[in-house]
Design an enzyme around this catalytic site. Structure first.
Site, PDB file in Angstrom:
ATOM      1  N   CYS A  56       8.047 -11.640  -6.283  1.00  0.00           N
ATOM      2  CA  CYS A  56       6.994 -11.450  -5.282  1.00  0.00           C
ATOM      3  C   CYS A  56       5.634 -11.215  -5.924  1.00  0.00           C
ATOM      4  O   CYS A  56       5.501 -10.321  -6.765  1.00  0.00           O
ATOM      5  CB  CYS A  56       7.374 -10.259  -4.400  1.00  0.00           C
ATOM      6  SG  CYS A  56       6.058  -9.701  -3.297  1.00  0.00           S
ATOM      7  N   TRP A  89      15.419  -7.018   1.282  1.00  0.00           N
ATOM      8  CA  TRP A  89      15.604  -7.211  -0.148  1.00  0.00           C
ATOM      9  C   TRP A  89      16.838  -6.401  -0.577  1.00  0.00           C
ATOM     10  O   TRP A  89      17.097  -5.322  -0.035  1.00  0.00           O
ATOM     11  CB  TRP A  89      14.392  -6.707  -0.922  1.00  0.00           C
ATOM     12  CG  TRP A  89      13.136  -7.501  -0.725  1.00  0.00           C
ATOM     13  CD1 TRP A  89      12.208  -7.312   0.260  1.00  0.00           C
ATOM     14  CD2 TRP A  89      12.668  -8.589  -1.526  1.00  0.00           C
ATOM     15  NE1 TRP A  89      11.180  -8.215   0.116  1.00  0.00           N
ATOM     16  CE2 TRP A  89      11.436  -9.011  -0.972  1.00  0.00           C
ATOM     17  CE3 TRP A  89      13.163  -9.235  -2.662  1.00  0.00           C
ATOM     18  CZ2 TRP A  89      10.698 -10.060  -1.504  1.00  0.00           C
ATOM     19  CZ3 TRP A  89      12.426 -10.284  -3.199  1.00  0.00           C
ATOM     20  CH2 TRP A  89      11.214 -10.689  -2.630  1.00  0.00           C
ATOM     21  N   THR A 123       9.253  -4.809   3.014  1.00  0.00           N
ATOM     22  CA  THR A 123       8.455  -5.469   1.992  1.00  0.00           C
ATOM     23  C   THR A 123       8.482  -4.730   0.659  1.00  0.00           C
ATOM     24  O   THR A 123       8.741  -3.531   0.603  1.00  0.00           O
ATOM     25  CB  THR A 123       6.992  -5.609   2.448  1.00  0.00           C
ATOM     26  OG1 THR A 123       6.435  -4.308   2.663  1.00  0.00           O
ATOM     27  CG2 THR A 123       6.887  -6.422   3.733  1.00  0.00           C
ATOM     28  N   VAL A 124       8.215  -5.486  -0.391  1.00  0.00           N
ATOM     29  CA  VAL A 124       7.969  -4.938  -1.728  1.00  0.00           C
ATOM     30  C   VAL A 124       6.530  -5.287  -2.098  1.00  0.00           C
ATOM     31  O   VAL A 124       6.009  -6.300  -1.643  1.00  0.00           O
ATOM     32  CB  VAL A 124       8.947  -5.521  -2.778  1.00  0.00           C
ATOM     33  CG1 VAL A 124      10.342  -4.981  -2.568  1.00  0.00           C
ATOM     34  CG2 VAL A 124       8.956  -7.053  -2.787  1.00  0.00           C
ATOM     35  N   TYR A 187      -0.347 -19.051   1.302  1.00  0.00           N
ATOM     36  CA  TYR A 187       0.641 -18.856   2.362  1.00  0.00           C
ATOM     37  C   TYR A 187       0.191 -19.518   3.663  1.00  0.00           C
ATOM     38  O   TYR A 187       1.013 -20.050   4.419  1.00  0.00           O
ATOM     39  CB  TYR A 187       0.885 -17.359   2.597  1.00  0.00           C
ATOM     40  CG  TYR A 187       1.748 -16.711   1.551  1.00  0.00           C
ATOM     41  CD1 TYR A 187       3.130 -16.623   1.706  1.00  0.00           C
ATOM     42  CD2 TYR A 187       1.191 -16.173   0.396  1.00  0.00           C
ATOM     43  CE1 TYR A 187       3.927 -16.024   0.750  1.00  0.00           C
ATOM     44  CE2 TYR A 187       1.974 -15.568  -0.579  1.00  0.00           C
ATOM     45  CZ  TYR A 187       3.348 -15.501  -0.396  1.00  0.00           C
ATOM     46  OH  TYR A 187       4.136 -14.915  -1.351  1.00  0.00           O
TER      47      TYR A 187
END
Length: 347
Positions: A56, A89, A123-124, A187
């Site tokens: 990521c 994740w 999210t990370v 993105y």
């Protein structure tokens, strides 16, 4: 939850919404870990765990900053694998599929310990309080800024100043443009749900990349004459450009390797300790090409591109600059955090 809101966590591989442009949900858990503990979470060596994923770009920023500042011994790091399902994740890289410190299989568990009804994407990067197992924050731009400004007491000797006081106003403007037009711009191209949305996103991306090409043709670093977080933020997009964004996200006017200043700048950073040695190209490609099933339904991961060019001379020294300012580069990567030899040309 709109499936397009969280490219890091989506429903069943669906990342585009037909007829719509991609809009990133930027509502994060904004609790901060600070020197004065104003939000209830004081800086404390050994208490917190950075959960990241090498795949990521947003998490890659935190991995780089932690290494540049020498915070490895005071802020532990857990790494999720490169792929995930619609829930979370996962820690499939670890023995037994569990993070060895938190004892969880899915990062989602740490979010639910913070809020059992947490409604947004998992999210990370995320910073977890190991005393409770709950996420403190996933506000990725604030996480890295605070590592620089709030954790100073624990920086290594010779750590660079990634947020120089005299440059902060200029950095804010540059960072904003880089985020909206480049970091998120790729993105917007890749997750566009219509031709019109894609065309607009493509034009905006390349307007910004042309601006960066011109800016970096006369100066070694993005802001000032030393490394700053502005460079970290741009690097994590550039290093993914040819392996992923050029083809997978259709950002294909030119390859990075065809843009003289940006390609030399990216190689300069890649060859700088703390940047390229955090990059795992295998995980990067596997994440994008496998997880984004609506864009790449076969799940085939391309073998290319050739990575050897990352180690070729860049010639950026001719522009001057002092990478570390009055400081020094970080030492070697510890064995337990080293990127596998097969996943990087840095050998």
């Amino acid at each position: 939850m709109a499936t397009s809101d969280h490219p890091e966590h989506s429903q069943g591989g669906q990342y585009t919404v037909k007829g719509k442009e991609f809009t990133r949900d930027t509502n994060y858990i904004t609790t901060r870990i600070t020197a004065d503990g104003a939000d209830g979470f004081p800086v404390e060596p050994g208490r917190y765990r950075l959960i990241a994923a090498r795949a990521c770009p947003w998490a890659n920023r935190a991995i780089i900053v932690r290494r540049l500042l020498g915070l490895e011994d005071v802020l532990s790091m857990g790494l999720a694998g490169p792929t995930h399902d619609e829930r979370s994740w996962t820690f499939d890289l670890d023995p037994g599929g569990k993070d060895p410190v938190l004892g969880i299989e899915r990062l989602q568990e740490a979010y639910f310990r913070r809020d059992p009804d947490y409604p947004r994407g998992i999210t990370v990067p995320a910073v977890v309080d190991t005393t409770t197992g709950a996420v403190v924050t996933n506000d990725f731009p604030q996480i890295t800024e605070d590592l620089s400004t709030q954790w100073r007491e624990h920086h290594r000797d010779g750590a660079p100043d990634l947020w120089p006081e005299a440059l902060r106003e200029e950095m804010a403007a540059v960072n904003k443009r880089v985020f909206t037009e480049v970091n998120n711009g790729v993105y917007r191209c890749g997750f566009a749900g219509s031709q019109e949305a894609y065309d607009s996103a493509y034009d905006r991306l390349w307007t910004a990349l042309d601006w960066l090409e011109e800016r970096l043709s006369t100066q070694r670093y993005l802001v000032g004459d030393t490394l700053t977080e502005a460079d970290v933020r741009l690097f994590t997009t550039l290093v993914r450009f040819d392996p992923v964004y050029h083809g997978h996200f259709k950002c294909n006017r030119s390859k990075l390797s065809e843009l003289p200043a940006l390609w030399a700048y990216a190689r300069d950073l890649f060859q700088t300790p703390g940047f390229g040695d955090t990059v795992d190209f295998e995980q990067i490609k596997r994440h994008y090409y496998v997880v984004h099933a609506d864009i790449n339904p076969t799940g085939i991961v391309p073998q290319g591109p050739d990575l050897s060019g990352w180690l070729t001379p860049h010639g950026r020294e001719a522009l001057g600059g002092r990478p570390w300012g009055d400081g020094t580069p970080p030492g070697p990567v510890s064995d337990d955090e080293r990127v596998p030899e097969s996943a990087t040309p840095l050998r």
